[in-house]
Design an enzyme around this catalytic site. Structure first.
Site, short mmCIF file in Angstrom:
data_model
loop_
_atom_site.label_atom_id
_atom_site.label_comp_id
_atom_site.label_asym_id
_atom_site.label_seq_id
_atom_site.Cartn_x
_atom_site.Cartn_y
_atom_site.Cartn_z
N GLY A 153 -45.83 21.21 21.65
CA GLY A 153 -45.31 22.37 20.94
C GLY A 153 -45.88 22.45 19.53
O GLY A 153 -46.74 21.65 19.15
N ALA A 183 -37.55 21.28 22.80
CA ALA A 183 -36.36 22.13 22.73
C ALA A 183 -36.60 23.36 23.59
O ALA A 183 -37.72 23.63 24.01
CB ALA A 183 -36.10 22.56 21.29
N THR A 204 -36.78 27.00 22.98
CA THR A 204 -36.94 27.76 21.73
C THR A 204 -37.06 29.28 21.94
O THR A 204 -37.28 30.01 20.98
CB THR A 204 -38.17 27.26 20.95
OG1 THR A 204 -39.31 27.33 21.79
CG2 THR A 204 -37.98 25.85 20.44
N ASP A 211 -31.65 26.75 11.49
CA ASP A 211 -30.81 27.57 10.61
C ASP A 211 -29.87 28.48 11.42
O ASP A 211 -28.90 29.01 10.88
CB ASP A 211 -31.68 28.41 9.68
CG ASP A 211 -32.67 29.31 10.43
OD1 ASP A 211 -33.12 28.90 11.53
OD2 ASP A 211 -33.00 30.40 9.94
N TYR A 267 -28.79 30.26 21.66
CA TYR A 267 -29.71 29.26 21.10
C TYR A 267 -29.01 28.47 19.99
O TYR A 267 -29.00 27.23 20.00
CB TYR A 267 -30.97 29.95 20.58
CG TYR A 267 -31.90 29.07 19.79
CD1 TYR A 267 -32.70 28.12 20.42
CD2 TYR A 267 -31.99 29.18 18.40
CE1 TYR A 267 -33.57 27.31 19.69
CE2 TYR A 267 -32.86 28.38 17.67
CZ TYR A 267 -33.64 27.45 18.31
OH TYR A 267 -34.49 26.65 17.58
N TRP A 306 -37.76 29.32 10.73
CA TRP A 306 -38.94 30.21 10.68
C TRP A 306 -40.24 29.40 10.77
O TRP A 306 -41.16 29.57 9.95
CB TRP A 306 -38.94 31.03 9.41
CG TRP A 306 -37.78 31.95 9.20
CD1 TRP A 306 -36.52 31.87 9.73
CD2 TRP A 306 -37.75 33.12 8.35
NE1 TRP A 306 -35.74 32.90 9.28
CE2 TRP A 306 -36.46 33.68 8.43
CE3 TRP A 306 -38.67 33.74 7.53
CZ2 TRP A 306 -36.10 34.83 7.73
CZ3 TRP A 306 -38.32 34.89 6.82
CH2 TRP A 306 -37.05 35.42 6.93
N1 LIG Z 1 -39.90 27.79 16.21
C1 LIG Z 1 -39.05 28.04 15.23
O1 LIG Z 1 -39.13 29.06 14.54
C2 LIG Z 1 -37.95 27.07 14.94
C3 LIG Z 1 -37.02 27.38 13.93
C4 LIG Z 1 -36.00 26.46 13.66
C5 LIG Z 1 -35.92 25.28 14.36
N2 LIG Z 1 -36.83 25.01 15.35
C6 LIG Z 1 -36.71 23.75 16.10
O2 LIG Z 1 -37.84 22.97 15.80
C7 LIG Z 1 -38.16 22.15 16.92
C8 LIG Z 1 -39.63 22.33 17.26
O3 LIG Z 1 -39.86 23.70 17.57
P1 LIG Z 1 -41.28 24.22 18.08
O4 LIG Z 1 -41.45 25.60 17.58
O5 LIG Z 1 -42.32 23.20 17.80
O6 LIG Z 1 -40.99 24.28 19.65
P2 LIG Z 1 -42.03 24.61 20.81
O7 LIG Z 1 -43.33 25.00 20.26
O8 LIG Z 1 -41.31 25.53 21.74
O9 LIG Z 1 -42.20 23.18 21.51
C9 LIG Z 1 -41.24 22.61 22.32
C10 LIG Z 1 -41.95 21.72 23.32
O10 LIG Z 1 -40.98 21.08 24.16
C11 LIG Z 1 -41.49 21.10 25.48
N3 LIG Z 1 -40.49 20.93 26.52
C12 LIG Z 1 -39.75 21.88 27.14
N4 LIG Z 1 -38.99 21.33 28.09
C13 LIG Z 1 -39.25 20.00 28.09
C14 LIG Z 1 -38.80 18.91 28.87
N5 LIG Z 1 -37.91 19.08 29.88
N6 LIG Z 1 -39.29 17.68 28.62
C15 LIG Z 1 -40.19 17.49 27.63
N7 LIG Z 1 -40.67 18.49 26.85
C16 LIG Z 1 -40.20 19.74 27.08
C17 LIG Z 1 -42.12 22.48 25.55
O11 LIG Z 1 -42.94 22.62 26.68
P3 LIG Z 1 -43.14 24.13 27.30
O12 LIG Z 1 -43.81 24.92 26.24
O13 LIG Z 1 -43.97 23.86 28.50
O14 LIG Z 1 -41.75 24.62 27.60
C18 LIG Z 1 -42.89 22.50 24.23
O15 LIG Z 1 -44.14 21.86 24.35
C19 LIG Z 1 -37.20 22.55 18.02
O16 LIG Z 1 -36.12 21.66 18.03
C20 LIG Z 1 -36.70 23.92 17.60
O17 LIG Z 1 -35.42 24.20 18.11
C21 LIG Z 1 -37.84 25.87 15.65
#
Ligand SMILES: NC(=O)c1ccc[n+]([C@@H]2O[C@H](COP(=O)([O-])OP(=O)(O)OC[C@H]3O[C@@H](n4cnc5c(N)ncnc54)[C@H](OP(=O)(O)O)[C@@H]3O)[C@@H](O)[C@H]2O)c1
Length: 293
Positions: free
Chosen positions: A13, A64, A66, A106, A129, A154
């Protein structure tokens, strides 16, 4: 010399990939990067067996669910990944004496505040979420009170899909765009967050800062609306597309977002002694990197 191991989950991710890149700057560890192909977190027995075998000293959970809007109609999978998985990781981590760093959001706040949210402020998520992420924080800390939970917001990066890449693409395709101006928060460069996580782990491993568990907030510095964010993306991307501000009411989405979600970072700065870059500086660097790629 035997190096401490760090297990990274969800490594494909945005954040996981940035931890992978930052690892070179923190060479005192051995890194084990996994995503669903190597370690499916929805199978707790597999997680237990993997951790028993690899014996990491630290686990950074970047995995996560997301897809914020899809979660409104897919709450089962969101609950599995955002609530149950952190609880399992916490429990397994306790068994094998791992220190856990978990990421939250957030969106645990309802956004009715008007001063930066501290870690002690009341949570009240309005989306599936947000609710599943909040329950994940609670479940993890109940199973493993030594865990560190970092709420961010974000997030964008050169990896994956995010607002920065969408605005760059749409800005090149269209003459004009509408972006909401009445949701205010702080963009966060995933590379900065990755560095902050490794900073916490390395300082604690080196005995420079005590491992301090609990909830922490981390975003870049500063405040803006999505409209301001889009304008800055086009400014740094050299794009001349007209962006008009619109109200959230004109741009309905399945999941309700907080209208104000600025997070106070005083705690993480004080406890872990870190400097946090200003959002525009980090955005400029990311866009420069994207244009080179
Ligand atoms: N993105 C934002 O704006 C944002 C904002 C606030 C907080 N966060 C938090 O920050 C963290 C990182 O976010 P990110 O944007 O880097 O998320 P992301 O790009 O969606 O990456 C999440 C990764 O987890 C993998 N995953 C899904 N199901 C899984 C499983 N069963 N076992 C192992 N891996 C699995 C996903 O694979 P697939 O892609 O194949 O599903 C993806 O590679 C998360 O906790 C998120 O909630 C994100």
């Amino acid at each position: 010399m035997i190096l401490n191991k760090i297990l990274i989950t969800g490594a494909n991710g945005q954040l996981g990939n940035e931890v992978r890149r930052q690892a070179a700057n923190f060479p005192d560890f051995e890194y084990v990067f996994t995503d669903i192909q190597e370690l499916d977190l929805s199978n707790p027995e597999a997680v237990d067996a993997f951790i028993r075998q690899t014996r990491p000293k630290y686990v950074i959970n970047c995995a996560a669910y997301t897809a914020v809007d899809v979660a409104e109609s897919d709450d089962e999978l969101a609950r599995l990944l955002n609530t149950k998985v952190p609880a399992w990781i916490g429990k397994i981590g306790r068994t094998y004496d791992c220190r856990i760093v978990h990421i939250s959001t957030d969106y645990v706040f309802d956004g009715t505040g008007c001063v930066p949210y501290t870690e002690d402020d009341m949570t009240s998520p309005e989306s599936v979420y947000g609710k599943t992420k909040l329950n994940g924080e609670i479940a993890l800390l109940k199973e493993n009170p030594t865990a560190v939970v970092i709420r961010t917001a974000w997030l964008y990066s050169i990896f994956g899909n995010n607002f920065v890449k969408t605005m760059l693409r749409l800005g090149r395709e269209r003459d004009s765009l509408k972006v909401v101006y009445d949701q205010v928060g702080t963009p966060t460069c995933a590379a900065d967050l990755a560095r902050a996580i490794l900073h916490i782990i390395s300082r604690s491993a080196a005995g420079q800062t005590a491992w301090t568990p609990g909830i922490f907030h981390y975003t870049n510095e500063g405040v803006c609306s999505w409209y301001d964010f889009a304008k800055a993306i086009h400014e740094f991307g050299g794009i001349s597309c007209r962006i008009s501000p619109v109200a959230t009411s004109e741009y309905p989405t399945p999941a309700k977002r907080p209208s104000y979600s600025v997070l106070s970072k005083e705690k993480i700065k004080t406890v872990y002694g870190m400097e946090i870059p200003y959002w525009r500086d980090s955005l400029q660097k990311c866009i420069e990197e994207l244009s080179i790629k």
